[in-house]
Write a protein that holds these residues in place. Structure first.
Motif, mmCIF file in Angstrom:
data_model
loop_
_atom_site.group_PDB
_atom_site.id
_atom_site.type_symbol
_atom_site.label_atom_id
_atom_site.label_comp_id
_atom_site.label_asym_id
_atom_site.label_seq_id
_atom_site.Cartn_x
_atom_site.Cartn_y
_atom_site.Cartn_z
ATOM 1 N N GLU A 553 0.682 -0.978 -0.048
ATOM 2 C CA GLU A 553 0.070 0.067 0.056
ATOM 3 C C GLU A 553 0.910 1.277 -0.087
ATOM 4 O O GLU A 553 0.614 2.233 -0.699
ATOM 5 C CB GLU A 553 -1.050 0.020 1.365
ATOM 6 C CG GLU A 553 -1.851 1.284 1.514
ATOM 7 C CD GLU A 553 -2.986 1.215 0.481
ATOM 8 O OE1 GLU A 553 -3.274 0.133 -0.017
ATOM 9 O OE2 GLU A 553 -3.805 2.188 0.461
ATOM 10 N N GLN A 554 1.775 1.578 1.059
ATOM 11 C CA GLN A 554 2.754 2.270 1.056
ATOM 12 C C GLN A 554 4.096 1.589 1.429
ATOM 13 O O GLN A 554 4.355 0.383 1.724
ATOM 14 C CB GLN A 554 2.470 3.497 2.030
ATOM 15 C CG GLN A 554 1.166 4.277 1.632
ATOM 16 C CD GLN A 554 0.781 5.198 2.852
ATOM 17 O OE1 GLN A 554 1.160 5.003 4.007
ATOM 18 N NE2 GLN A 554 0.203 6.268 2.490
ATOM 19 N N ALA A 555 5.254 2.399 1.378
ATOM 20 C CA ALA A 555 6.438 1.745 1.436
ATOM 21 C C ALA A 555 6.485 1.037 2.983
ATOM 22 O O ALA A 555 7.141 -0.312 2.973
ATOM 23 C CB ALA A 555 7.608 2.738 1.840
ATOM 24 N N SER A 556 5.972 1.516 4.111
ATOM 25 C CA SER A 556 5.857 0.763 5.249
ATOM 26 C C SER A 556 4.545 0.000 5.688
ATOM 27 O O SER A 556 4.584 -0.248 6.821
ATOM 28 C CB SER A 556 6.314 1.796 6.293
ATOM 29 O OG SER A 556 5.448 2.892 6.322
ATOM 30 N N LEU A 557 3.607 0.171 4.745
ATOM 31 C CA LEU A 557 2.248 -0.529 5.089
ATOM 32 C C LEU A 557 1.826 -1.450 3.791
ATOM 33 O O LEU A 557 2.071 -1.392 2.578
ATOM 34 C CB LEU A 557 1.281 0.743 4.977
ATOM 35 C CG LEU A 557 0.021 0.452 5.253
ATOM 36 C CD1 LEU A 557 -0.067 0.383 6.951
ATOM 37 C CD2 LEU A 557 -0.948 1.691 4.880
ATOM 38 N N TYR A 604 -4.927 -3.640 6.862
ATOM 39 C CA TYR A 604 -3.647 -2.930 6.741
ATOM 40 C C TYR A 604 -2.772 -3.327 7.846
ATOM 41 O O TYR A 604 -2.999 -3.151 8.863
ATOM 42 C CB TYR A 604 -3.831 -1.565 6.616
ATOM 43 C CG TYR A 604 -4.582 -1.250 5.465
ATOM 44 C CD1 TYR A 604 -4.131 -1.030 4.291
ATOM 45 C CD2 TYR A 604 -6.234 -1.141 5.682
ATOM 46 C CE1 TYR A 604 -5.163 -0.784 3.041
ATOM 47 C CE2 TYR A 604 -7.125 -0.656 4.631
ATOM 48 C CZ TYR A 604 -6.426 -0.532 3.254
ATOM 49 O OH TYR A 604 -7.243 -0.220 2.309
ATOM 50 N N HIS A 606 0.896 -2.221 9.116
ATOM 51 C CA HIS A 606 2.247 -1.228 9.120
ATOM 52 C C HIS A 606 3.259 -2.211 9.965
ATOM 53 O O HIS A 606 3.288 -2.899 10.946
ATOM 54 C CB HIS A 606 1.932 -0.121 10.068
ATOM 55 C CG HIS A 606 2.834 1.115 9.765
ATOM 56 N ND1 HIS A 606 4.100 1.147 10.592
ATOM 57 C CD2 HIS A 606 3.148 2.107 8.724
ATOM 58 C CE1 HIS A 606 4.792 2.264 10.177
ATOM 59 N NE2 HIS A 606 4.098 2.740 9.330
ATOM 60 N N ILE B 51 -2.019 4.923 11.249
ATOM 61 C CA ILE B 51 -1.793 4.588 9.631
ATOM 62 C C ILE B 51 -2.615 3.392 9.178
ATOM 63 O O ILE B 51 -3.362 3.675 7.963
ATOM 64 C CB ILE B 51 -0.346 4.386 9.450
ATOM 65 C CG1 ILE B 51 0.465 5.866 9.608
ATOM 66 C CG2 ILE B 51 -0.074 4.113 7.806
ATOM 67 C CD1 ILE B 51 1.869 5.822 9.593
ATOM 68 N N ALA B 55 -5.819 4.086 6.343
ATOM 69 C CA ALA B 55 -5.567 3.449 5.164
ATOM 70 C C ALA B 55 -6.974 2.903 5.015
ATOM 71 O O ALA B 55 -7.572 2.896 3.870
ATOM 72 C CB ALA B 55 -4.662 2.306 5.294
ATOM 73 N N TYR B 208 -1.933 8.641 7.575
ATOM 74 C CA TYR B 208 -1.864 7.933 6.251
ATOM 75 C C TYR B 208 -1.353 8.509 5.217
ATOM 76 O O TYR B 208 -0.648 7.954 4.569
ATOM 77 C CB TYR B 208 -3.068 7.012 5.989
ATOM 78 C CG TYR B 208 -3.289 6.471 4.926
ATOM 79 C CD1 TYR B 208 -2.605 5.144 4.678
ATOM 80 C CD2 TYR B 208 -3.732 7.052 3.827
ATOM 81 C CE1 TYR B 208 -2.811 4.483 3.247
ATOM 82 C CE2 TYR B 208 -3.751 6.100 2.494
ATOM 83 C CZ TYR B 208 -3.251 4.952 2.154
ATOM 84 O OH TYR B 208 -3.243 4.515 1.259
ATOM 85 N N ILE B 209 -2.020 9.693 5.101
ATOM 86 C CA ILE B 209 -1.433 10.306 3.782
ATOM 87 C C ILE B 209 -0.001 10.976 4.032
ATOM 88 O O ILE B 209 0.754 10.757 2.980
ATOM 89 C CB ILE B 209 -2.379 11.663 3.857
ATOM 90 C CG1 ILE B 209 -3.893 11.383 3.242
ATOM 91 C CG2 ILE B 209 -1.942 12.660 2.663
ATOM 92 C CD1 ILE B 209 -4.862 12.249 3.253
ATOM 93 N N ASN B 211 2.206 9.381 5.411
ATOM 94 C CA ASN B 211 2.801 8.091 5.237
ATOM 95 C C ASN B 211 3.475 7.752 3.738
ATOM 96 O O ASN B 211 4.018 6.993 3.342
ATOM 97 C CB ASN B 211 2.264 7.080 5.912
ATOM 98 C CG ASN B 211 3.155 5.825 5.944
ATOM 99 O OD1 ASN B 211 4.353 5.968 6.755
ATOM 100 N ND2 ASN B 211 2.671 4.546 5.637
ATOM 101 N N TYR B 212 2.757 8.811 2.841
ATOM 102 C CA TYR B 212 3.234 8.422 1.440
ATOM 103 C C TYR B 212 4.552 9.031 1.079
ATOM 104 O O TYR B 212 5.273 8.885 0.130
ATOM 105 C CB TYR B 212 2.182 9.195 0.414
ATOM 106 C CG TYR B 212 1.012 8.588 0.133
ATOM 107 C CD1 TYR B 212 1.108 7.292 -0.506
ATOM 108 C CD2 TYR B 212 -0.350 8.859 0.205
ATOM 109 C CE1 TYR B 212 -0.119 6.512 -0.961
ATOM 110 C CE2 TYR B 212 -1.524 8.544 -0.202
ATOM 111 C CZ TYR B 212 -1.288 7.255 -0.629
ATOM 112 O OH TYR B 212 -2.383 6.609 -1.133
#
Lengths: 617, 375
Positions: A553-557, A604, A606, B51, B55, B208-209, B211-212
């Motif tokens: 989803e994201q780098a750490s997620l 999700y 993390h 986070i 999400a 969360y945002i 964390n992008y």
């Protein structure tokens, strides 16, 4: 001649020398503070010697002091041991103070408003030194207090100490028990997390059932401050918790203690003749004086109890804090606090008014007036068979009802919901979804299925290749109760569902199941468990197979989607209908084809979330 | 046995009590020493879980406009998973070095060899710079400008990125419907502003945002992958009408003379006022952002013209002045320098006249209607 224009400490020094004047000064202060015992008296008492002056200075604090006037100056030797009292009454009292002190600490950092309460909890956990520790102690103390007070009552029943002349002591004790429970219960709401909101919603909804309707509705409104628990409800529970109920509790503790001083501690039943009460006539040789023996013993008991609580809070117990309260999301498996489970269990028996109001009222009422019903004079077990039968039956019923109150009992969820919940649930009630503690680096992006475990070792790749072909080719009649997708293949159906319903981006190559990475041992084992649970539920989740899609989803997620795909079967009252061979009967859609169903859950994860399989996680 | 004191001898009771007390003190002391680490760990863990919740909220509430991968949807909503939001400057290190070298070049005691060295290096850097800009062309065509790489800087946002995202979530973009092609603005999401989400949920979403962010790890590919860059309500780059009609300039008296010959059209004025070229309504329909023009023109006249700075002006002079030289007079309570200063170079006399007509029509039925629409 005085140094100052009035007699002073300086004169004493002039007259007796500094050391002696200081000693006498301290001695006097101590004697006043203890209402009668000077340094020498205290030294003798702690050495276990007899008092060297008369009248006995150790009785003075009981006569002249405030705190000890509530305690008898001597006990009968037979009631000073572990049996018959187990020190439960003393420990109950100690917990009142223990909770008050830890509670005041927490009050400093707390605002009773839905906007701030949860953030305050986070501050206590993340920004107040020893904040978590105090919260743990307060919570643990609250649970322990309910337990200890209940045990104290059970003990009092077993030794028959509620009998004449102590009926009213027992009555105030029952009131204290319920004040204790209500204190503990009202404290539940204050963190304003999901556990708080829903446990209290369940508890408060019982009040709503009170007949007639106008009474129930209004009581409910009064307590909650509105149709739902919100800002007003929180403030009311807070005020009840920190002000109203403690005030009542302190009053009744006073009455309870006064009655103990007036009537004395009842002796073990076998030491008295039937119908006699000799607690106030203690022979000289049986006397154990409060100072020093009972006092030091009690201080030792609370020191040890506190140590145990501190040890538990350090290593074994952390007060739960779930997600922020959300009236829109009812967590699966919500229960009342454990000491109210019996009411929740009773509610499952049927009518809300009968089982939620009338039954508990009779129950509590019976306990309160027990000494006035059971007026037999003997306190010996052999003579109390009928009341023992009744009470033991009552205890048994309470235990059974409490078990019935658990979420596991009598609440039937559909199997797919249960399995997915078991795999993914957020930490709550000391449980956590199996998937969450899987190490972050094992969550390799990919599309996996439980079908892998149908293969014998070494043949996974082959089996999965076959399965991929199978779902690409099999034509199905897409049909689901709530949504209709148009797809020609199982693969299309599943992919479409995940994309449209779950906003999951499926790669253009479609669903292509691959073997789990062999080094992801924990992921492997929870997938095995997933597979196993589907097998267990095979009757309801017929031909069921599970899939798991892990994406970045994201780098750490990571995002993890679990889904179950199965043939719907005929159900009756929450269980599959079986034919003569014990096989489930497929449910058919309007077009005569089997109904295919899919159900999914996403989480999700993390990398810093630190989910782990420990109690209180 | 059970009927005796648990510990019969006084000394032993005192010893047990003392040991228990010491044990408590040691444990509490040990806990206290470790509190710093524990609290930090809790914060990290809480942020991580926040986070995760963010999400889930993003997926169900935001992804239909900002896309599940946060890259935005064309014409619908801008990317959040974008180096532009986080202000990553691809040219920063090159520009820094160029500045340093440029400064060194101006020194008088510079040796000839060093000067040559610097010139070579500058050429090298400039070609490197050009190649990065070249690599960013796909993003540039979508509205990205490598020279102004920070969204916050471009907006003149004084707070942190966190507060920018959070306040955007709270209030939405009340007027973004006026300048986004879909005509749909971002709604307010906070319950305090009439939206569906609680404060803690907005914090989860913000976490969360944020964390992008890839920190220094943003690549030109990331910038090019963005589907939609933000559209600014007031874009100075937009020059106004495409033709070469003369612009009004900055001389109020001259403008007034010119305007006499113009037939003013309040309806076209309204369209211009709300449209994307001058985008007046982008700010002036929300009194929290800029003085709202939704009130009646007479009222505005009575208040504004009473101010000493505006003494002796006609209402029309005041309006013209306010458009072409906004800093001439700032309504109390609002910051100076926010409104673009270049309308004089962009507006034609016709456009200005139409807009004035629209504003002056506020007391009439047309204006009341227009104001209701604008609000």
């Amino acid at each position: 001649m005085s140094v100052l224009p009035f007699p002073s400490f300086l004169d004493d020094i002039k007259e007796k020398g500094f050391k002696r004047a200081l000693y006498e000064g301290i001695n006097e202060v101590v004697e006043r503070a203890t209402a009668g015992m000077n340094l020498q008296d205290i030294r003798e008492a702690l050495r276990g010697e007899a008092a060297s002056r008369k009248p006995n200075p150790r009785l003075q604090p009981h006569a002249d002091g405030f705190w000890l006037h509530m305690r008898p100056s001597y006990f009968h030797k037979s009631v000073t041991g572990v049996y018959p009292e187990f020190r439960l009454g003393w420990l109950s009292t100690y917990f009142v103070f223990f909770e008050t002190i830890t509670g005041i600490f927490l009050m400093v950092f707390y605002t009773p408003s839905p906007t701030y309460a949860y953030a305050n909890m986070l501050t206590i956990m993340s920004n107040v030194p020893l904040g978590q520790f105090m919260r743990d102690l307060h919570r643990l103390g609250a649970e322990a207090m309910v337990l200890i007070v209940t045990l104290h009552m059970i003990r009092t029943f077993f030794t028959g100490s509620y009998k004449k002349p102590r009926q009213f002591t027992w009555f105030t004790g029952v009131i204290l028990l319920f004040l204790t429970m209500f204190l503990s219960f009202s404290g539940y709401l204050l963190p304003w997390d999901q556990l708080a909101l829903w446990a209290v919603t369940i508890g408060a909804s019982m009040i709503e059932a009170a007949p007639p309707e106008v009474v129930g509705t209004n009581l409910n409104l009064l307590l909650r401050g509105g149709p739902d628990i919100g800002a007003n409800g929180l403030l009311r529970f807070y005020l009840l918790h920190v002000l109203a109920v403690p005030a009542l509790l302190f009053i009744f503790v006073g009455v309870h203690y006064y009655k103990v001083v007036v009537h004395g501690h009842s002796l073990p039943p076998k030491e008295e003749n039937i119908g006699e009460d000799t607690a106030k006539r203690v022979p000289l040789d049986k006397r154990v004086y409060f100072i020093p023996d009972i006092l030091t013993s009690e201080i030792m008991w609370i020191a040890v109890t506190t140590l145990i609580l501190v040890i538990l809070s350090t290593w074994f117990f952390h007060a739960p804090l779930e997600n922020h309260a959300d009236p829109q999301i009812t967590p699966l498996g919500t229960t009342a606090p454990w000491y109210f489970l019996w009411v929740q269990g009773a509610l499952k028996l049927g009518d809300k008014v009968l089982w939620g109001i009338i039954f508990p009222t009779i129950y509590v009422g019976f306990l309160a007036v027990l000494p006035y019903i059971d007026t037999t004079r003997s306190r010996r077990w052999a003579h109390r068979r009928s009341i023992f039968t009744i009470i033991l039956a009552l205890i048994a019923v309470t235990v059974i009802l409490s078990y019935m109150g658990l979420a596991e009992f009598g609440v039937i969820n559909s199997a797919d919901v249960d399995v997915l919940h078991h795999m993914t649930m957020e930490p709550a009630h000391n449980h956590i979804g199996l998937l969450r503690p899987v190490p972050f680096d094992q969550l390799t992006p990919g599309i996996y299925t439980t079908r892998q475990f149908d293969a014998s070792p070494g043949e996974e790749a082959e089996v999965l290749a076959g399965f991929n072909t199978e779902i690409e080719q099999s034509l199905i009649a897409p049909y689901r109760v709530s949504d209709t997708f148009t797809a020609d293949t199982t693969e299309g159906f599943v992919a479409n569902y995940l994309e449209v319903q779950q906003h999951l981006h499926i790669p253009a190559s479609g669903l292509n199941f691959v073997s789990l990475p062999t080094d992801a041992t924990e992921l492997m084992s929870i997938m095995d468990e997933f597979h196993h649970e589907l097998e267990v539920e095979e009757k309801e989740l017929h031909n069921g197979w599970g899939g798991i899609v892990i994406t970045d989803e994201q780098a750490s997620l990571k995002r993890v989607d679990l889904f179950i795909f199965w043939n719907e079967v005929e159900m009756e009252r929450g269980f599959p209908v079986l034919d003569a061979n014990g096989e489930p009967i497929l449910a058919l859609g309007a077009d005569g084809n089997p109904i295919l169903r899919i159900s999914s859950q996403r989480v999700y994860i993390h990398e810093d979330s630190q989910y782990f399989n420990a109690p209180g996680a | 046995m059970l009927q005796r004191l648990l510990i019969d001898k006084m000394e032993n009771r005192i010893i047990v009590g003392t040991i228990a007390f010491l044990g408590i003190m040691v444990l509490v002391g040990w806990l206290a020493i470790n509190e710093g680490g524990r609290m930090q760990a809790f914060e990290r863990q809480y942020l991580a879980r926040s986070i995760e919740r963010g999400a889930a909220l993003f997926n169900s509430n935001c992804s239909s406009c900002h896309a599940t991968d946060g890259l935005g949807l064309a014409g619908r909503a801008p990317a959040l998973n974008s180096p532009y939001l986080f202000g990553h400057n691809f040219l920063a290190s090159i520009d820094r070095e160029l500045v340093t070298l440029g400064q060194e070049l101006t020194r008088t005691d510079l040796s000839a060899e060093r000067a040559v060295e610097i010139t070579t290096r500058v050429t090298e850097l400039q070609s490197e710079r050009a190649s990065i800009v070249q690599a960013l062309q796909p993003a540039v065509t979508k509205g990205y400008d490598p020279e102004t790489p920070s969204r916050l800087a471009r907006l003149g946002w004084g707070g942190t990125l966190n507060s920018f995202v959070y306040t955007t979530l709270v209030h939405g973009r009340p007027t973004s419907g006026l300048y986004w092609p879909t005509g749909q603005g971002m709604a307010a999401w906070s319950q305090t502003a009439g939206g569906p989400l609680r404060g803690d949920q907005l914090e989860d979403l913000t976490n969360y945002i944020l964390n992008y962010d890839k920190g220094d790890g943003w690549t030109t590919d990331d910038a090019n992958a963005v589907v939609q860059y933000p559209i600014n309500p007031i874009d100075s780059a937009l020059a106004g009408p495409a033709d070469d009609t003369p612009r009004v300039g900055t001389d109020v008296a001259a403008i007034e003379t010119e305007l006499v010959n113009i037939t003013r059209d309040p309806v076209n004025g309204q369209a211009l006022y709300n449209g994307g070229v001058y985008a007046c309504a982008g700010c002036h329909s929300n009194a929290a952002v800029a003085p709202a023009t939704g009130q009646t023109w007479t009222a505005a006249q009575n208040e504004r013209l009473q101010a000493p700075e505006n003494a002796g002006q006609t209402p029309e002079q005041y309006l013209i002045m306010s458009i072409i030289n906004p800093n001439h007079y700032i309504v109390p309570g609002y910051p100076a320098g926010v409104m673009p200063q270049n309308f004089g170079e962009r507006m034609t006399h016709q456009d200005l006249g139409d807009i004035l007509a629209y504003l002056e029509s506020y007391d009439s039925g047309v204006g009341a209607q227009a104001s209701a629409d604008g609000g």
